[in-house]
Design an enzyme around this catalytic site. Structure first.
Site, PDB file in Angstrom:
ATOM      1  N   SER A   1      28.143   7.704  56.506  1.00  0.00           N
ATOM      2  CA  SER A   1      27.597   8.978  56.039  1.00  0.00           C
ATOM      3  C   SER A   1      26.084   8.906  55.916  1.00  0.00           C
ATOM      4  O   SER A   1      25.512   7.838  55.680  1.00  0.00           O
ATOM      5  CB  SER A   1      28.205   9.348  54.691  1.00  0.00           C
ATOM      6  OG  SER A   1      27.605  10.551  54.251  1.00  0.00           O
ATOM      7  N   ASP A   2      25.477  10.053  56.073  1.00  0.00           N
ATOM      8  CA  ASP A   2      24.030  10.180  55.883  1.00  0.00           C
ATOM      9  C   ASP A   2      23.698  10.827  54.548  1.00  0.00           C
ATOM     10  O   ASP A   2      22.567  10.755  54.078  1.00  0.00           O
ATOM     11  CB  ASP A   2      23.419  10.996  57.024  1.00  0.00           C
ATOM     12  CG  ASP A   2      23.513  10.197  58.308  1.00  0.00           C
ATOM     13  OD1 ASP A   2      24.611  10.175  58.904  1.00  0.00           O
ATOM     14  OD2 ASP A   2      22.530   9.563  58.677  1.00  0.00           O
TER      15      ASP A   2
END
Ligand code: MRU
Length: 424
Positions: free
Chosen positions: A296-297
């Site tokens: 995830s960012d």
């Protein structure tokens, strides 16, 4: 070839170099970074350019390169008067120096908007700058240096802990279902050593599965058999980077394009629907797919998760198969506690060329061709679409928490409560 994305040293000389990931897996070349952001012709190659240009990518790696770029620029400014003057730093006045440094950091934060780790790391450096007990440039430098070095070490340890927590979740899930035999997993983008300080997040969990839950190592009636990395258009981090890391680590895998998951999964998990198609016999593993594991960012307070474009559709596919669990893996530095839900995540839109052009290596006799002038692998950029067309290229999408079964961090694995809510 190398699996180390970032090389930083503080002595005898401060230096930062990054693996040019635009050229991986064709060749390993490191580029030196001398500054935070480009400035006229004073700087050579900055953290901002490395991050924005995708030379370095992956949320944790972006954060680490950003923080080390601040250290490198400070070192140069404090030791090279002409450099500091040209960059408009006033090192004789501590308050003025801090103001200029903050301006430079704010510019750096803009390089890639979706991954929150960079902003989280930079904001911690900003709070060191705001600390009134620090009164000299050299003390400030020492504090930011040790903060950045610790961040790097902590990121590596976090990845190991994420690997372990993800492994525990998978074991508990399969035990609860009384599952037996082999299983496979799917992932997207690159979340491995190249996207982090080492080991990786989602890919770190897959590394752990291969190490502790393979047919040879498992102590359970089930075992990990195969990985399906999606190629991850338009930039192909899956086929270039993840496939390279999996091959390097000898983790069994089959590369697929981003539009294959539903057909593949239905074949693996519902073979009775495909009896007459003979597709399964063309796959190197027939193990049912039980987990889709993504990095995830940015994960916001309610658990909505921004990740590489294509992640959302994987979560939708997983919803159609009760037996598939969707896992988001990320260190705490990826959690944005200031944003309530995914609706407020800014999605980065990238240049159209990334979709219409592709950079690859020339092949001769099934080997990478060498450029006779430079001695490097010969790279070619070719267009794959008509000229002058409309193109849409958002880099990320948001997976709603409703579609996520588990979020794995270095602290623990987190599942939803009986109301379907995550408590991060
Ligand atoms: O655009 P990128 O290559 O920086 O995107 C990277 C991803 O989306 C990763 O999956 C994410 O940053 C997690 S990295 C451990």
């Amino acid at each position: 070839m190398s699996l180390q994305a970032i090389k930083f040293q503080s002595s005898p000389k401060v230096s930062l170099s990054i693996l040019n990931q635009l050229q991986v897996p064709y060749q390993s070349k490191y580029l030196n970074i001398d500054s935070i952001a480009p400035f006229k012709d004073v700087t050579t190659f900055s953290g901002y350019e490395a991050i924005k240009g995708m030379y370095t990518r992956g949320a944790p790696a972006i954060m680490l390169v950003g923080c080390f770029a601040i250290v490198v620029e400070m070192d140069k400014v404090l030791n090279d008067e002409s450099f500091s003057h040209a960059l408009n730093y006033d090192i004789s006045n501590y308050e003025n120096f801090k103001t200029r440094l903050l301006e430079r950091i704010d510019e750096l934060i803009q390089s890639r908007p979706t991954a929150v780790n960079l902003a989280n790391g930079c904001n911690q450096i900003k709070s060191i700058i705001a600390d009134s007990s620090i009164t000299t440039t050299s003390d400030l430098y020492s504090r930011i240096l040790s903060f950045s070095e610790n961040l790097y070490k902590e990121d590596f340890q976090s990845n190991i802990d994420i690997g372990n927590n993800g492994l525990q979740y998978i074991i508990e899930t399969l035990k609860a279902e009384n599952f037996k035999g082999p299983f496979s997993v799917m992932t997207i983008c690159n979340t491995g050593s190249l996207a982090t300080s080492g080991h990786g997040t989602a890919l770190g969990i897959i590394r752990h599965l291969n190490q502790y839950l393979s047919k040879e190592t498992t102590e359970y009636p089930f075992y990990f058999e195969h990985t399906y990395p999606c190629e991850t258009r338009p930039y192909n981090q899956g086929s270039r980077l993840t496939a390279y890391e999996l091959q390097y680590e000898k983790i069994p895998f089959t590369l697929i394009t981003d539009n294959m998951p539903s057909f593949l999964i239905d074949n693996l998990n519902r073979p009775e629907n495909h009896q007459n198609q003979h597709i399964l016999s063309t796959l190197s593993s027939n193990a049912p797919l039980r987990f889709i594991i993504v990095g995830s960012d940015r994960i916001v307070k309610n658990g909505d998760l921004a990740n590489k474009i294509g992640t959302f559709q994987l979560s939708l596919i997983s919803k159609l198969y009760d037996e598939i669990k969707f896992i988001g893996a990320a260190p705490i530095t990826t959690i944005d506690y200031n944003t309530e839900s995914g609706i407020d995540i800014k999605i980065e839109e990238r240049p159209k060329d990334e979709l219409t052009m592709v950079l690859g290596a020339k092949i001769e006799n099934n080997k990478f061709a060498i450029d006779s002038k430079t001695g490097d692998v010969a790279l070619e950029r070719v267009r794959m679409a008509p000229l002058d067309i409309d193109v849409w290229n958002p880099s990320f999408d948001v997976t709603p928490h409703e579609n996520i079964d588990c979020i794995v961090t270095e602290k623990s694995y987190i599942t939803k409560d009986s109301n379907g809510e995550f408590h991060l």
